[in-house]
Design a protein around this motif. Structure first.
Motif, mmCIF file in Angstrom:
data_model
loop_
_atom_site.group_PDB
_atom_site.id
_atom_site.type_symbol
_atom_site.label_atom_id
_atom_site.label_comp_id
_atom_site.label_asym_id
_atom_site.label_seq_id
_atom_site.Cartn_x
_atom_site.Cartn_y
_atom_site.Cartn_z
ATOM 1 N N ILE A 158 45.212 56.692 22.722
ATOM 2 C CA ILE A 158 45.692 55.517 21.997
ATOM 3 C C ILE A 158 44.944 54.240 22.375
ATOM 4 N N ALA A 159 44.272 54.225 23.544
ATOM 5 C CA ALA A 159 43.567 52.997 23.940
ATOM 6 C C ALA A 159 42.650 53.283 25.121
ATOM 7 N N SER A 160 41.652 52.415 25.294
ATOM 8 C CA SER A 160 40.834 52.370 26.509
ATOM 9 C C SER A 160 41.103 51.028 27.179
ATOM 10 N N VAL A 161 41.378 51.068 28.467
ATOM 11 C CA VAL A 161 41.779 49.867 29.189
ATOM 12 C C VAL A 161 40.703 49.510 30.213
ATOM 13 N N GLU A 162 40.231 48.270 30.163
ATOM 14 C CA GLU A 162 39.193 47.820 31.089
ATOM 15 C C GLU A 162 39.727 47.775 32.517
ATOM 16 N N ARG A 163 38.881 48.189 33.457
ATOM 17 C CA ARG A 163 39.235 48.125 34.878
ATOM 18 C C ARG A 163 38.322 47.141 35.596
ATOM 19 N N LEU A 164 38.809 46.608 36.708
ATOM 20 C CA LEU A 164 38.021 45.665 37.483
ATOM 21 C C LEU A 164 38.495 45.648 38.924
ATOM 22 N N LEU A 165 37.664 45.065 39.785
ATOM 23 C CA LEU A 165 38.010 44.904 41.193
ATOM 24 C C LEU A 165 38.505 43.482 41.423
ATOM 25 N N VAL A 166 39.613 43.356 42.158
ATOM 26 C CA VAL A 166 40.185 42.038 42.411
ATOM 27 C C VAL A 166 40.618 41.935 43.875
ATOM 28 N N ALA A 167 40.759 40.700 44.320
ATOM 29 C CA ALA A 167 41.305 40.426 45.651
ATOM 30 C C ALA A 167 41.919 39.035 45.631
ATOM 31 N N ALA A 168 42.822 38.792 46.562
ATOM 32 C CA ALA A 168 43.450 37.481 46.679
ATOM 33 C C ALA A 168 42.504 36.511 47.383
ATOM 34 N N PRO A 169 42.551 35.218 47.060
ATOM 35 C CA PRO A 169 41.729 34.218 47.776
ATOM 36 C C PRO A 169 41.943 34.269 49.279
ATOM 37 N N ASN A 239 41.595 48.110 42.768
ATOM 38 C CA ASN A 239 41.014 48.554 41.499
ATOM 39 C C ASN A 239 42.150 48.558 40.484
ATOM 40 N N VAL A 240 42.139 47.593 39.565
ATOM 41 C CA VAL A 240 43.258 47.411 38.644
ATOM 42 C C VAL A 240 42.748 47.346 37.207
ATOM 43 N N THR A 241 43.661 47.297 36.260
ATOM 44 C CA THR A 241 43.292 47.112 34.859
ATOM 45 C C THR A 241 43.464 45.646 34.468
ATOM 46 N N THR A 242 42.815 45.272 33.382
ATOM 47 C CA THR A 242 42.947 43.892 32.907
ATOM 48 C C THR A 242 44.383 43.590 32.523
ATOM 49 N N ILE A 243 45.051 44.548 31.883
ATOM 50 C CA ILE A 243 46.438 44.330 31.475
ATOM 51 C C ILE A 243 47.321 44.103 32.696
ATOM 52 N N MET A 244 47.019 44.797 33.757
ATOM 53 C CA MET A 244 47.806 44.721 34.985
ATOM 54 C C MET A 244 47.630 43.388 35.705
ATOM 55 N N SER A 245 46.450 42.765 35.555
ATOM 56 C CA SER A 245 46.124 41.615 36.407
ATOM 57 C C SER A 245 45.792 40.329 35.663
ATOM 58 N N GLU A 246 45.807 40.331 34.328
ATOM 59 C CA GLU A 246 45.300 39.177 33.590
ATOM 60 C C GLU A 246 46.069 37.886 33.891
ATOM 61 N N GLN A 247 47.374 37.978 34.037
ATOM 62 C CA GLN A 247 48.160 36.776 34.314
ATOM 63 C C GLN A 247 47.809 36.208 35.690
ATOM 64 N N GLU A 248 47.694 37.077 36.677
ATOM 65 C CA GLU A 248 47.382 36.636 38.042
ATOM 66 C C GLU A 248 45.974 36.065 38.128
ATOM 67 N N LEU A 249 45.043 36.608 37.334
ATOM 68 C CA LEU A 249 43.684 36.075 37.308
ATOM 69 C C LEU A 249 43.656 34.684 36.677
ATOM 70 N N ARG A 250 44.412 34.508 35.598
ATOM 71 C CA ARG A 250 44.476 33.186 34.959
ATOM 72 C C ARG A 250 45.055 32.132 35.896
ATOM 73 N N GLU A 251 46.035 32.534 36.676
ATOM 74 C CA GLU A 251 46.708 31.586 37.573
ATOM 75 C C GLU A 251 45.966 31.385 38.890
ATOM 76 N N GLY A 252 44.852 32.117 39.100
ATOM 77 C CA GLY A 252 44.077 31.973 40.320
ATOM 78 C C GLY A 252 44.660 32.671 41.525
ATOM 79 N N LYS A 253 45.682 33.512 41.300
ATOM 80 C CA LYS A 253 46.279 34.244 42.416
ATOM 81 C C LYS A 253 45.407 35.427 42.838
ATOM 82 N N LEU A 254 44.570 35.886 41.917
ATOM 83 C CA LEU A 254 43.595 36.930 42.197
ATOM 84 C C LEU A 254 42.236 36.475 41.695
ATOM 85 N N VAL A 255 41.186 37.035 42.299
ATOM 86 C CA VAL A 255 39.804 36.700 41.935
ATOM 87 C C VAL A 255 39.100 37.992 41.532
#
Length: 295
Positions: A158-169, A239-255
């Motif tokens: 039903i979908a392909s979900v982008e993945r990325l590496l993130v960490a907290a500041p 190692n997370v998905t964009t859907i999982m982390s997009e809000q935290e990335l926008r708010e600067g809680k994750l990089v």
């Protein structure tokens, strides 16, 4: 109601709920009547379908086979009714199992338009990250992420979900920011796969070249919300998905880390315990989700 169809309906609800009392309540029958109907079905077939204890009800091998066939027969009847009424008059209940984060952030937000179009439909959702037994759970459809295990279930991507590496500041301030795949091996990684022996293999792509890296970590978590919480707490790289982390990335809680590298997308599948031909209402939900998630 035809006695055989009543037997099938009662047996199916008892088997799926694991309880005579719960099935009786759902079907608006008395518990003695529910028990008597299932006992009569077993007597007519000459086999034991359910193992009864003081606490729960379990399927026998014959019971599991009969449940599979009963569900398919019920789905066929529902399809026949839907065909007569027309696709816009779908009704009944869809029992859906979804992972916690993907279900919360992708599947549930896509449901309002679907339920507006089909006002006679109801959706019951079970949310958990571990891969439950879909047959005993009594679901019509499950959303599963990643590689599917070999099974007799039907499935559709039903979908392909982008993945990325993130960490907290806070983590990056203490440990530095990795710039290359090799540097990742010197960092703490939050592992999602509980079966892994303290490590996880990751493939990163850059300009068509793939590089495999073995990541190690002290922390393993079996649910996506825990992985996200651990990353936010500064416990390591996730190692997370964009859907999982997009809000935290926008708010600067994750990089986001190493954005010039790509990770293989995570595939999302609709899985059908009843087999490759799900009911009309389930097919309608899948078609809707594919369109909604693409947008």
């Amino acid at each position: 109601m035809n006695n055989r169809w009543l037997e099938i309906e009662v047996f199916t609800r008892v088997a799926e709920s694991g309880s005579f009392s719960r099935a009786a309540q759902e079907l608006e029958l008395s518990q003695p009547s529910t028990s008597r109907i299932v006992t009569g079905l077993e007597a007519r077939l000459g086999v034991k379908l359910l193992l009864r204890t003081t606490r729960n009800v379990a399927l026998t091998e014959a019971g599991a086979l009969f449940l599979e066939k009963a569900r398919q027969a019920t789905a066929d009847i529902e399809d026949a009714e839907d065909a007569v009424r027309g696709i816009d008059s779908l009704r009944g209940t869809i029992r859906l199992a979804v992972p916690i984060v993907y279900g919360t952030r992708a599947i549930i937000p896509a449901l309002p338009r679907f339920l507006e179009r089909y006002p006679e439909l109801r959706v019951e959702i079970t949310m958990r990250d571990e891969r439950q037994n879909l047959v005993s759970a009594g679901v019509d459809m499950a959303i599963r992420m990643g590689t599917l295990e070999d099974s007799t279930f039907g499935a559709r991507k039903i979908a392909s979900v982008e993945r990325l590496l993130v960490a907290a500041p806070s983590y990056l301030a203490k440990r530095g920011t990795p710039r290359t795949p090799e540097e990742l091996t010197d960092h703490d990684t939050i592992l999602h796969e509980l079966g892994s022996p303290g490590k996880s293999t990751l493939v990163l792509l850059k300009e068509g070249t793939a590089q495999k890296v073995t990541l190690r970590g002290k922390l393993k978590i079996d649910a996506a919300p825990g992985v996200l919480a651990a990353a936010l707490a500064g416990l390591g790289i996730a190692n997370v998905t964009t859907i999982m982390s997009e809000q935290e990335l926008r708010e600067g809680k994750l990089v986001r880390l190493m954005s010039e590298y790509e990770l293989e997308p995570l595939k999302a599948f609709a899985v059908f315990p009843s087999g490759p031909r799900p009911s009309t209402k389930v097919q309608a939900l899948v078609t809707h989700l594919i369109s909604a998630l693409a947008n």
